[in-house]
Design an enzyme around this catalytic site. Sequence first.
Site, short mmCIF file in Angstrom:
data_model
loop_
_atom_site.label_atom_id
_atom_site.label_comp_id
_atom_site.label_asym_id
_atom_site.label_seq_id
_atom_site.Cartn_x
_atom_site.Cartn_y
_atom_site.Cartn_z
N LEU A 1 0.87 -1.11 0.10
CA LEU A 1 -0.46 0.05 -0.40
C LEU A 1 0.62 1.58 0.16
O LEU A 1 1.85 1.26 1.50
CB LEU A 1 -0.87 -0.29 1.94
CG LEU A 1 -1.93 0.98 1.25
CD1 LEU A 1 -3.19 1.06 0.17
CD2 LEU A 1 -2.66 1.38 2.91
N ASP A 2 0.38 1.92 -0.71
CA ASP A 2 0.90 3.78 -0.93
C ASP A 2 2.83 3.64 -1.05
O ASP A 2 3.37 4.38 -1.78
CB ASP A 2 0.59 3.95 -0.04
CG ASP A 2 -0.65 4.20 -0.02
OD1 ASP A 2 -1.32 4.66 -0.44
OD2 ASP A 2 -1.10 5.02 1.08
#
Lengths: 286, 286, 286, 286
Positions: free
Chosen positions: D229-230
């Site tokens: 994530l990210d």
Amino acid sequence: MTLSRRYTLTLSCPDQVGIVAAVSGFIAEHGGWISEARHHSDEDAGQFFMREEVLADSLPFDLETFRQKFAPVAERFSMTWKITDNARKKRVVILVSKQEHCLYDLLGRWQSKDLDIEIPCVISNHETFRSFVEWHGIPFHYVPITPENKAAAYGQIMSLFEGAEGDVMVLARYMQILSGEMCERYLGRIINIHHSFLPSFVGAKPYHQAFLRGVKLIGATCHYVTADLDQGPIIEQDVVRVDHSDQPVDLVHYGKDIEKAVLARGLRYHLEDRVLVHGNKTIVFR
Amino acid sequence: MTLSRRYTLTLSCPDQVGIVAAVSGFIAEHGGWISEARHHSDEDAGQFFMREEVLADSLPFDLETFRQKFAPVAERFSMTWKITDNARKKRVVILVSKQEHCLYDLLGRWQSKDLDIEIPCVISNHETFRSFVEWHGIPFHYVPITPENKAAAYGQIMSLFEGAEGDVMVLARYMQILSGEMCERYLGRIINIHHSFLPSFVGAKPYHQAFLRGVKLIGATCHYVTADLDQGPIIEQDVVRVDHSDQPVDLVHYGKDIEKAVLARGLRYHLEDRVLVHGNKTIVFR
Amino acid sequence: MTLSRRYTLTLSCPDQVGIVAAVSGFIAEHGGWISEARHHSDEDAGQFFMREEVLADSLPFDLETFRQKFAPVAERFSMTWKITDNARKKRVVILVSKQEHCLYDLLGRWQSKDLDIEIPCVISNHETFRSFVEWHGIPFHYVPITPENKAAAYGQIMSLFEGAEGDVMVLARYMQILSGEMCERYLGRIINIHHSFLPSFVGAKPYHQAFLRGVKLIGATCHYVTADLDQGPIIEQDVVRVDHSDQPVDLVHYGKDIEKAVLARGLRYHLEDRVLVHGNKTIVFR
Amino acid sequence: MTLSRRYTLTLSCPDQVGIVAAVSGFIAEHGGWISEARHHSDEDAGQFFMREEVLADSLPFDLETFRQKFAPVAERFSMTWKITDNARKKRVVILVSKQEHCLYDLLGRWQSKDLDIEIPCVISNHETFRSFVEWHGIPFHYVPITPENKAAAYGQIMSLFEGAEGDVMVLARYMQILSGEMCERYLGRIINIHHSFLPSFVGAKPYHQAFLRGVKLIGATCHYVTADLDQGPIIEQDVVRVDHSDQPVDLVHYGKDIEKAVLARGLRYHLEDRVLVHGNKTIVFR
């Protein structure tokens, strides 16, 4: 942290099929390793521009031989071209008047080797910075300019520049208008920093003009000097935000930060042979 | 996330001792809670400018009573002043031609309530956006402009604007020059987005002018419309970097992003009563 | 171009009705002319912040008398407050290691009076810049730091700072971590420039971290020093664009320009009493 | 204003002497006219990257034949490569939740042909934008996501994407975390806009985190989605200035402008085949 020695080839010529193939074929044929390359086609003008960096050690000959061997390729495509060696430091002559921000900035970059140049001398129409410049071990020449002595003074500056084997002359807020002859002789070799976002506020007192117009950003422009005041090819520009509470004195203050940053960037592009001039515009291969 | 209801007082008057004390004393005397305040003294002009936000619930009376009670204070200092209520949405009439970027941007902000306004109607000299506008439930008026019908057409636009009880007229890339009469009548209430970093490239085809000059940044300017084309007080400006590889079509493309951003910011400042005009300049209490 | 002498009053207190009225009433009562004013209410914290500049000549008494007369007002609202006189130059002690860009920048601004300060001395853990600093007529103190002598060395620095009657200590790329005691003693008076856009890339070698993550912008952060490394209240930040062709050495190079610009702006805000600290955040009345 | 039809060749391979010569030699041999070229050598990784645009009409054969004829060159240098035709519009599937700013922005650019793409469908976990999307003549698919139905829902989205022959999936503030399988299957084909200047403020509520830390700039990041994530390769980033007076709600507001601008730029680079991925970083030949 040190980069390897490189040759930088820059050229422009009428656009046609096969230029890149011819140039890169020539380099590859001699084992040359291209570490960076940029091309640009100006379709309106039908002109092609190229910059390539080649690792010096990958070639089996020196620059002189490169020039001889490459000449036929260049001739075939009617190229305007040059090749430089980044092991040879460029010689930058600085002209300054009474404002120190650009001078401090450039000498700081020279001192720290962030700008890897020679500064053979600083020339000024005031004695203000003699001791500061000389403390750095750099010769300082005082060449006063009066309405009467202009021809002689500019002659003296040209002598100093040539005696110093200068590659480029930087007007670091030099508040004099150069002679047309000088602009002509060193075309593409004199860099000025103008304290406005050209073409806004041409001429004198741009910050005062900006204040009166109430603009919300002010800027600076680094450009090559031509005989047309403030009209030369633009190399780099930038701006900073201001507001209604800023007086002209504040604009001057903020402006100095932009001026020195823009001059330093524009000069660096020039020194690294990233700037090609075409008519009154520049191609900057950043 | 919702902010409490506020009154916004804006004023300007000749500068002298005691203005802030008188205004804030008046507000404090009635229990008013100041949530935001900005002052500016223009020392050259000897003029004082102020914007204060007061929590509506902290005052024991409504705006009408405020206006009556404050009038003597205002008179004492020869103030030009007004007070508005952020619970009353401003009515924004949009004028558009054939380019959609600013229209999409404004309707998107209206739809999401990021711009908390009424849009009583959109007026255009082309039918292009009728169905898009009407889909949003907003009336669309087609007012063609020809060299012959200008007086009548502008008359019709003024009627529509007044019929819609418009507070402000936004020229969202409206490619017509308004009549002097209209500029005069709605002075300080018509907002335009100009597609250059004024005062550079006044007039037609600014991106083409920018391309020819070889600038390294292009910009946009949000300003109040006056009878002098592109000369009105500047509210907001911004720029974006371009380079030699960008054709005029690219400059148009990048420019659109700056145009819509600058228009949205300038309009917001106006709607929040953050902009005071003085001569041909603005004070923007952002 | 010289601005008139001003007193700058800064204060914070629990928010309530009547603060602005009380302060501006006090100033007006004594004929004080407010030339600049900014307020801020932190609604979550219920705290009010104010900065006002008053023309010194408009008041009939000096700062000492101001302090006595204003004390009851301050007490009534439980204010934390101070008032300063811009005719008294602030005394800035610079700490530096081996990188010159911030030092050259600050001394250049001091030399040109763009920063109207006293620099009573420069302190370094290296001899590198002795002659450059001394050439400016500024005392230079060499205080080496080793793992063993830290307590003594920091003691010596505190002595030098206090002997110099320093108002603020600037870490101009000073590559040492100050002792907790020192951070505590001079809380809000030590300003650091960190070479990343905090909170990204805390700790050592931020440019290298940025390179590895492949970010498209790098930045710098000017902040007050606290005992928590790189966690103090942020005064100012800025960024510059980079791309895939930039090596860590290039990031260092671009970063230096941002570092010196951000440090200079943050320091100026501090010197002009524009920065109020609240918890771990700053209010900056630019 | 229309540009001529072009083929875009992108490739990467282990760096060695002669790559440019081989590629440009191949193109020149067939009369191909190179209109734009960019190279990059990653010296640490020993990897070479290239993007070239060739005028389609200058070549005597179509893309299929190009691919056959070029294959031996590609094989010789172990290239990862592809060539695309800008006459074939890319198919962009948009995923959206309840925030409209990116959706309005993308549909506005599509409507005006500033983004010359097909949008075969919009997929959402809410019905909010059905009528707006359908008004544009674009199919809208409602795929609700619950903790229980995730596998099925993502399966449905993948079916819709493949049924639509999507080239790229854009998460236009789609507030769901995609499955690892989906990230894996469409690696380098899913583009997200994250509402912070990564790596600052990873995870939820980045504007609130930014508010608490008191940063002076906030930003947005356009990146390829990976299972981390990210953490995926960053394509584009930008920032905007904020100050102490900005509440989280204001940061959200300013942030939206940056989000849509950064997403639009990042997406454009991807669509024009300007982005090459290497490890967790991107080469962006802007």
